[in-house]
Design a protein around this motif. Sequence first.
Motif, PDB file in Angstrom:
ATOM      1  N   LYS A   1       0.814  -1.274   0.053  1.00 19.37           N
ATOM      2  CA  LYS A   1      -0.104   0.151   0.026  1.00 19.37           C
ATOM      3  C   LYS A   1       0.811   1.221   0.025  1.00 19.37           C
ATOM      4  CE  LYS A   1      -3.903   2.225   0.540  1.00 19.37           C
ATOM      5  NZ  LYS A   1      -3.681   3.366  -0.554  1.00 19.37           N
TER       6      LYS A   1
ATOM      7  N   SER B   1      -9.549  14.375   5.093  1.00 15.78           N
ATOM      8  CA  SER B   1     -10.814  13.661   5.401  1.00 15.78           C
ATOM      9  C   SER B   1     -12.178  14.444   4.797  1.00 15.78           C
ATOM     10  CB  SER B   1     -11.166  13.690   6.962  1.00 15.78           C
ATOM     11  OG  SER B   1     -11.286  14.934   7.275  1.00 15.78           O
TER      12      SER B   1
ATOM     13  N   TYR C   1      -7.667  11.104  -4.305  1.00 14.88           N
ATOM     14  CA  TYR C   1      -7.821   9.726  -3.688  1.00 14.88           C
ATOM     15  C   TYR C   1      -6.705   9.191  -3.108  1.00 14.88           C
ATOM     16  CZ  TYR C   1      -7.618   4.638  -4.036  1.00 14.88           C
ATOM     17  OH  TYR C   1      -7.411   3.262  -3.781  1.00 14.88           O
ATOM     18  N   ASN C   2      -5.273   9.472  -3.447  1.00 13.51           N
ATOM     19  CA  ASN C   2      -4.126   9.167  -2.694  1.00 13.51           C
ATOM     20  C   ASN C   2      -3.979   9.586  -1.333  1.00 13.51           C
ATOM     21  OD1 ASN C   2      -1.870   7.484  -2.853  1.00 13.51           O
ATOM     22  ND2 ASN C   2      -0.609   9.329  -3.078  1.00 13.51           N
ATOM     23  N   ARG C   3      -4.431  10.919  -1.196  1.00 16.07           N
ATOM     24  CA  ARG C   3      -4.489  11.464   0.008  1.00 16.07           C
ATOM     25  C   ARG C   3      -5.637  11.092   0.788  1.00 16.07           C
ATOM     26  NH1 ARG C   3      -4.532  17.465  -1.774  1.00 16.07           N
ATOM     27  NH2 ARG C   3      -4.125  16.848  -3.762  1.00 16.07           N
ATOM     28  N   LEU C   4      -6.710  10.805   0.246  1.00 15.74           N
ATOM     29  CA  LEU C   4      -7.759  10.037   1.246  1.00 15.74           C
ATOM     30  C   LEU C   4      -7.521   8.731   1.728  1.00 15.74           C
ATOM     31  CD1 LEU C   4     -11.186  11.066  -0.927  1.00 15.74           C
ATOM     32  CD2 LEU C   4     -10.476  11.776   1.342  1.00 15.74           C
ATOM     33  N   SER C   5      -6.765   8.010   0.754  1.00 15.45           N
ATOM     34  CA  SER C   5      -6.341   6.647   1.127  1.00 15.45           C
ATOM     35  C   SER C   5      -5.245   6.788   2.238  1.00 15.45           C
ATOM     36  CB  SER C   5      -6.081   5.611  -0.018  1.00 15.45           C
ATOM     37  OG  SER C   5      -4.789   6.303  -0.698  1.00 15.45           O
ATOM     38  N   GLU C   6      -4.369   7.747   2.148  1.00 17.63           N
ATOM     39  CA  GLU C   6      -3.221   7.804   3.301  1.00 17.63           C
ATOM     40  C   GLU C   6      -3.951   8.368   4.311  1.00 17.63           C
ATOM     41  OE1 GLU C   6      -0.327  10.236   1.238  1.00 17.63           O
ATOM     42  OE2 GLU C   6       0.311   8.300   0.242  1.00 17.63           O
ATOM     43  N   ASN C   7      -5.101   8.967   4.402  1.00 21.67           N
ATOM     44  CA  ASN C   7      -5.540   9.589   5.609  1.00 21.67           C
ATOM     45  C   ASN C   7      -5.339  10.925   5.922  1.00 21.67           C
ATOM     46  OD1 ASN C   7      -7.632   7.295   6.216  1.00 21.67           O
ATOM     47  ND2 ASN C   7      -6.053   6.233   7.079  1.00 21.67           N
TER      48      ASN C   7
ATOM     49  N   GLN D   1       2.321   1.565  -3.393  1.00 24.11           N
ATOM     50  CA  GLN D   1       1.484   2.109  -4.212  1.00 24.11           C
ATOM     51  C   GLN D   1       1.075   3.599  -4.284  1.00 24.11           C
ATOM     52  OE1 GLN D   1      -2.578   0.495  -3.690  1.00 24.11           O
ATOM     53  NE2 GLN D   1      -3.339   1.260  -5.432  1.00 24.11           N
ATOM     54  N   ASP D   2       0.974   3.969  -2.929  1.00 25.24           N
ATOM     55  CA  ASP D   2       0.693   5.458  -2.656  1.00 25.24           C
ATOM     56  C   ASP D   2       2.054   6.461  -3.299  1.00 25.24           C
ATOM     57  OD1 ASP D   2      -1.735   4.840  -1.511  1.00 25.24           O
ATOM     58  OD2 ASP D   2      -0.585   4.929   0.643  1.00 25.24           O
TER      59      ASP D   2
END
Length: 163
Positions: free
Chosen positions: A86, A157, A148-154, A89-90
């Motif tokens: 993960k 929000s 999307y990448n920032r959202l998936s890395e939290n 990927q990020d």
Amino acid sequence: MGNWGQISMTIMLVIIVALLLICSYLIFILSDVYRIIKQLNMIINDPTNQKLKLHSRNVLIEQLARKINILLDKHSKNEQQLFKLKNEQDVAIHNIAHDLRTPLTVASGYTQVLLENSNLQSDDQQSLERIEQNLSNVSEHLDLLLMYNRLSENEVSLNWQKN
């Protein structure tokens, strides 16, 4: 009848003793199973690399505990590998998006300069406008990819609002 009464009493006594032994053995096994469940609940509720610690006189219970520990090890390794993938990927998404951003910005800048030139023929003007629109679309998609990448890395929000 006296002999048959004594024999039947002896048989009943043997059956009762056998049943008591079986019940004791089942209680012993159930207590081991209960300890396994209790430890598994602690491991599930507080994720760690902890393993089952069980010393049982029952060989099958010991084998079960060893097999569960093997599964816990595999699960832990899979989680570590998933976390690593993960992160890779990020980083890849971030790098690709930023690597594409510079040439897009340059191409968009050149397109805008050419569009400001009033000496263009109508076909050339339309082609440049389509190019600018496509560059803008790709840029928006890159923005969405980075979001999307920032959202998936939290890192970001979402704040949902009612309309």
